[in-house]
Design a protein around this motif. Sequence first.
Motif, PDB file in Angstrom:
ATOM      1  N   LEU A 133       0.844  -1.189   0.000  1.00 39.85           N
ATOM      2  CA  LEU A 133       0.000   0.000   0.000  1.00 39.85           C
ATOM      3  C   LEU A 133       0.881   1.241   0.000  1.00 39.85           C
ATOM      4  O   LEU A 133       1.907   1.289   0.691  1.00 39.85           O
ATOM      5  N   ARG A 134       0.471   2.250  -0.750  1.00 40.84           N
ATOM      6  CA  ARG A 134       1.264   3.472  -0.852  1.00 40.84           C
ATOM      7  C   ARG A 134       1.023   4.416   0.318  1.00 40.84           C
ATOM      8  O   ARG A 134       1.700   5.436   0.439  1.00 40.84           O
ATOM      9  N   VAL A 135       0.060   4.098   1.160  1.00 42.76           N
ATOM     10  CA  VAL A 135      -0.190   4.847   2.392  1.00 42.76           C
ATOM     11  C   VAL A 135      -0.341   3.827   3.519  1.00 42.76           C
ATOM     12  O   VAL A 135      -0.676   2.670   3.273  1.00 42.76           O
ATOM     13  N   PRO A 136      -0.098   4.232   4.764  1.00 42.34           N
ATOM     14  CA  PRO A 136      -0.239   3.275   5.869  1.00 42.34           C
ATOM     15  C   PRO A 136      -1.658   2.718   5.965  1.00 42.34           C
ATOM     16  O   PRO A 136      -2.636   3.427   5.673  1.00 42.34           O
ATOM     17  N   VAL A 137      -1.767   1.466   6.364  1.00 38.18           N
ATOM     18  CA  VAL A 137      -3.075   0.816   6.483  1.00 38.18           C
ATOM     19  C   VAL A 137      -4.050   1.618   7.352  1.00 38.18           C
ATOM     20  O   VAL A 137      -5.206   1.820   6.959  1.00 38.18           O
ATOM     21  N   PRO A 138      -3.649   2.123   8.531  1.00 37.93           N
ATOM     22  CA  PRO A 138      -4.613   2.869   9.358  1.00 37.93           C
ATOM     23  C   PRO A 138      -5.163   4.118   8.658  1.00 37.93           C
ATOM     24  O   PRO A 138      -6.333   4.477   8.847  1.00 37.93           O
ATOM     25  N   VAL A 139      -4.322   4.774   7.850  1.00 35.10           N
ATOM     26  CA  VAL A 139      -4.771   5.978   7.143  1.00 35.10           C
ATOM     27  C   VAL A 139      -5.803   5.609   6.075  1.00 35.10           C
ATOM     28  O   VAL A 139      -6.871   6.224   5.975  1.00 35.10           O
ATOM     29  N   LEU A 140      -5.489   4.606   5.271  1.00 32.16           N
ATOM     30  CA  LEU A 140      -6.415   4.194   4.216  1.00 32.16           C
ATOM     31  C   LEU A 140      -7.690   3.607   4.814  1.00 32.16           C
ATOM     32  O   LEU A 140      -8.787   3.826   4.289  1.00 32.16           O
ATOM     33  N   ALA A 141      -7.569   2.892   5.931  1.00 31.36           N
ATOM     34  CA  ALA A 141      -8.747   2.314   6.580  1.00 31.36           C
ATOM     35  C   ALA A 141      -9.693   3.413   7.066  1.00 31.36           C
ATOM     36  O   ALA A 141     -10.910   3.319   6.883  1.00 31.36           O
ATOM     37  N   ARG A 142      -9.132   4.466   7.653  1.00 34.71           N
ATOM     38  CA  ARG A 142      -9.984   5.556   8.139  1.00 34.71           C
ATOM     39  C   ARG A 142     -10.629   6.310   6.974  1.00 34.71           C
ATOM     40  O   ARG A 142     -11.782   6.720   7.052  1.00 34.71           O
ATOM     41  N   TYR A 143      -9.868   6.465   5.890  1.00 34.25           N
ATOM     42  CA  TYR A 143     -10.425   7.100   4.691  1.00 34.25           C
ATOM     43  C   TYR A 143     -11.606   6.294   4.158  1.00 34.25           C
ATOM     44  O   TYR A 143     -12.668   6.842   3.845  1.00 34.25           O
ATOM     45  N   LEU A 144     -11.445   4.975   4.050  1.00 38.69           N
ATOM     46  CA  LEU A 144     -12.516   4.130   3.534  1.00 38.69           C
ATOM     47  C   LEU A 144     -13.726   4.151   4.459  1.00 38.69           C
ATOM     48  O   LEU A 144     -14.873   4.159   3.991  1.00 38.69           O
TER      49      LEU A 144
END
Length: 215
Positions: A149-160
């Motif tokens: 992933l090009r961004v950390p999992v917690p960041v993308l998870a919160r975005y989703l």
Amino acid sequence: MARMPSAERRRQLTEAAIRAMTRDGVARTTTRSIAAEAGVSLSVFHYCFASKQALLESVIEAITAHYVTVVRQALRPRATVRETVRAGFGAYWDHVRERPGEHMLTYELTQYALRQPGFEHLARRQYELYCETFGELLSQLAREMDLELRVPVPVLARYLAAMTDGLTLNVLVLGDARGTAGLLDMVTEHVAALMEPAAADRRPLNSDPLPATPW
């Protein structure tokens, strides 16, 4: 009344609470009405749940589990990352269309918890659970398709979590199914672009390994 393991009884009462709250609203649903919905005595309810907070937390976790099970099954690896991600979004959206009342209930639970003194932590737990769930799904997808992933999992998870939360409410209000398909396609493109094959898989096919260093 047949005896039932306490964990199974809790699940029965939780599902009864979801039906009752979807039908009558959170504020108007009582412990008595939930017990009646489940076909058990009030004493059984109080044996399984020591407080209303405990019941609501169980309801939040159960509703989340309902759609996570569907999405997890749909996220099996496909020919491309885009197809896989789109299948996950499609499964979630099918669940929204099939159970709109249940998804409306999630927003009512949030507002109820924020306005009820002593219940505020339930709203926080609700959204923490959303982020944890998306994080688990992203990690599963990355493992199974060998992706980075090009961004950390917690960041993308919160975005989703924020994106699907807003989109769900938008469509529950406006009811624009065709417009939603276009939005899901756009979000799919964005999310898929943030995933790429693991480093070893990005080496050009015609490249040779570095020669061994002579000693």
